[in-house]
Design a protein around this motif. Structure first.
Motif, short mmCIF file in Angstrom:
data_model
loop_
_atom_site.label_atom_id
_atom_site.label_comp_id
_atom_site.label_asym_id
_atom_site.label_seq_id
_atom_site.Cartn_x
_atom_site.Cartn_y
_atom_site.Cartn_z
N GLU A 1 -45.22 -32.74 24.00
CA GLU A 1 -44.25 -33.78 23.63
C GLU A 1 -44.87 -34.84 22.73
N ALA A 2 -46.16 -35.15 22.93
CA ALA A 2 -46.84 -36.14 22.11
C ALA A 2 -47.02 -35.61 20.69
N VAL A 3 -47.31 -34.32 20.56
CA VAL A 3 -47.45 -33.70 19.24
C VAL A 3 -46.10 -33.68 18.54
N VAL A 4 -45.05 -33.33 19.28
CA VAL A 4 -43.70 -33.29 18.72
C VAL A 4 -43.29 -34.65 18.17
N ASP A 5 -43.58 -35.71 18.90
CA ASP A 5 -43.23 -37.07 18.46
C ASP A 5 -43.88 -37.39 17.11
N LEU A 6 -45.15 -37.03 16.95
CA LEU A 6 -45.85 -37.31 15.70
C LEU A 6 -45.32 -36.44 14.56
N LEU A 7 -44.97 -35.21 14.85
CA LEU A 7 -44.37 -34.33 13.83
C LEU A 7 -43.04 -34.90 13.35
N ASP B 1 -42.84 -23.56 22.12
CA ASP B 1 -42.80 -22.23 22.72
C ASP B 1 -43.97 -22.10 23.69
N ARG B 2 -43.63 -21.96 24.96
CA ARG B 2 -44.66 -21.80 25.99
C ARG B 2 -44.75 -20.35 26.49
N LYS B 3 -44.01 -19.46 25.87
CA LYS B 3 -43.97 -18.07 26.32
C LYS B 3 -45.09 -17.26 25.65
N ILE C 1 -46.13 -24.69 18.64
CA ILE C 1 -45.10 -25.62 18.16
C ILE C 1 -44.79 -25.26 16.71
N CYS C 2 -43.52 -25.00 16.46
CA CYS C 2 -43.08 -24.68 15.09
C CYS C 2 -42.13 -25.78 14.61
N ALA C 3 -42.35 -26.26 13.40
CA ALA C 3 -41.52 -27.33 12.84
C ALA C 3 -41.26 -27.04 11.36
N ILE D 1 -48.24 -24.60 14.92
CA ILE D 1 -49.41 -25.14 15.61
C ILE D 1 -49.65 -24.35 16.89
N LEU D 2 -50.85 -23.85 17.08
CA LEU D 2 -51.23 -23.11 18.28
C LEU D 2 -52.30 -23.92 18.99
#
Length: 261
Positions: free
Chosen positions: A208-214, A225-227, A255-257, A154-155
Motif C-alpha cells: 500500500e505504501a508503494v501504491v501511494d507513491l506510484l 498481485d499477491r498470487k 505491482i503493475c501500474a 514491480i516485483l
C-alpha cells in the motif's frame, strides 16, 4: 554532513554491496531460476500483467545478472538491462553472450536513468524498490521514461515484516546456537541490515505504501498481485526447510501500474 552527501554515501554503499555479491549472486535460489516450474511461474506473471512482448521496448532496472531481463526477452520484448554495478553488468553480459540473446546493457542509476523521455513501453524491476533512497523521485523518473500508456511492473515484498517462521528461526538459533541457513555470510548480513536502516523503506514496505507513491507520481490502474504461490513453491522446494517455509509465508507481491495516455 548534508543530506545530499548522506544520500551519495548510502548509494555508494549499496552499489559496492551488490558488486561484491555479483560473483555468487546466481548461486542463490530466489535470484537465478533453478527449475522449469519457477520459470513458468515467472512467465505466467509477466504475460498476465504485460502481455506478449511483440518487440516492445522494455527497461529492466537494477537488472543484476539479468534474470528478469532474460524472462522479458523470452516473452518477446526488446530488452535494455540497466544496473550501476559494473560487476553485475559483467555477469549479465557474459550470461547473455552464452545464451545468445541480444539484450542491451547500460550502466546507470535506477533513480536517474538518463534514458530518453517517453522511450519505453514497459519498465520492470525485482527487489529494487526497498533499496531506493528516494522512491518518490524514482517513480517520477520512471513515469517520464515510459511512453504514454506504458506500464511498470514491480516485483518486491515486505520482507522486514515479522512472520511466525522468523520466530521459529530465532528459537532455532537460541536453542542450537546455529544461525538459520542463509546465502549471506554474517558480515554481509550485517552490511545488508546497515543499508536497510538508511533507505526510505527502512522498516516495513507494505504494498500500500508503494501504491501511494506510484499514484503520487501520476500512475493509474494500479494492481497489487499477491498470487505468486507457484513461483514461491518452486523456489521453496530448492531451499533449506526453514528458508523455504519462510518464502511461503512472506508478504511478496507484484505491482503493475500504467502511465495514462
Amino acid at each position: 554532513m548534508n543530506s545530499m552527501n548522506t544520500n551519495y554515501s548510502i548509494r555508494d554503499e549499496i552499489r559496492d554491496f551488490w558488486s561484491e555479491r555479483a560473483a555468487t549472486f546466481d548461486q542463490s535460489v530466489g535470484h537465478e531460476i533453478f527449475s522449469e516450474a519457477e520459470r513458468k511461474g515467472w512467465q505466467r506473471l509477466i504475460r498476465k500483467h504485460l502481455g506478449e512482448g511483440q518487440g516492445r521496448a522494455a527497461l529492466d532496472l537494477a537488472c543484476g545478472t539479468a534474470v528478469i531481463s532474460h524472462l522479458m526477452h523470452g516473452a518477446g520484448f526488446a530488452v535494455t538491462g540497466l544496473d550501476w554495478s559494473d560487476a553485475m553488468l559483467a555477469q549479465a553480459r557474459a550470461k547473455a553472450k552464452k545464451r545468445g540473446t541480444d539484450i542491451r546493457f547500460v550502466s546507470g542509476d535506477a533513480e536517474n536513468t538518463m534514458e530518453p523521455r517517453g522511450s519505453y513501453d514497459v519498465i520492470t524491476n525485482r527487489h529494487l524498490v526497498w533499496t531506493l533512497v528516494d522512491p518518490a523521485s524514482a517513480f517520477k523518473e520512471w513515469f517520464a521514461v515510459l511512453k504514454p500508456g506504458g506500464k511498470v511492473l514491480i516485483l518486491d515484498g515486505n520482507m522486514a515484516r515479522e512472520t511466525w517462521v522468523k520466530g521459529l528461526q530465532k528459537l532455532w538459533t537460541k536453542v542450537t546456537g546455529k544461525p538459520a541457513a542463509s546465502h549471506m555470510t554474517p558480515e554481509m548480513m550485517a552490511r545488508h541490515q546497515k543499508i536497510r536502516s538508511r533507505v526510505h523503506f527502512s522498516s516495513q514496505m507494505p504494498a500500500e505504501a508503494v501504491v501511494d507513491l506510484l499514484r503520487q507520481a501520476g500512475f493509474t490502474d494500479i494492481v497489487v498481485d499477491r498470487k505468486l504461490g507457484d513461483i514461491h513453491w518452486a523456489q521453496a522446494r530448492k531451499m533449506p526447510f526453514l528458508r523455504g517455509l519462510e518464502r511461503m509465508v512472506q508478504e511478496r507481491f507484484a505491482i503493475c501500474a500504467r502511465k495514462p495516455g
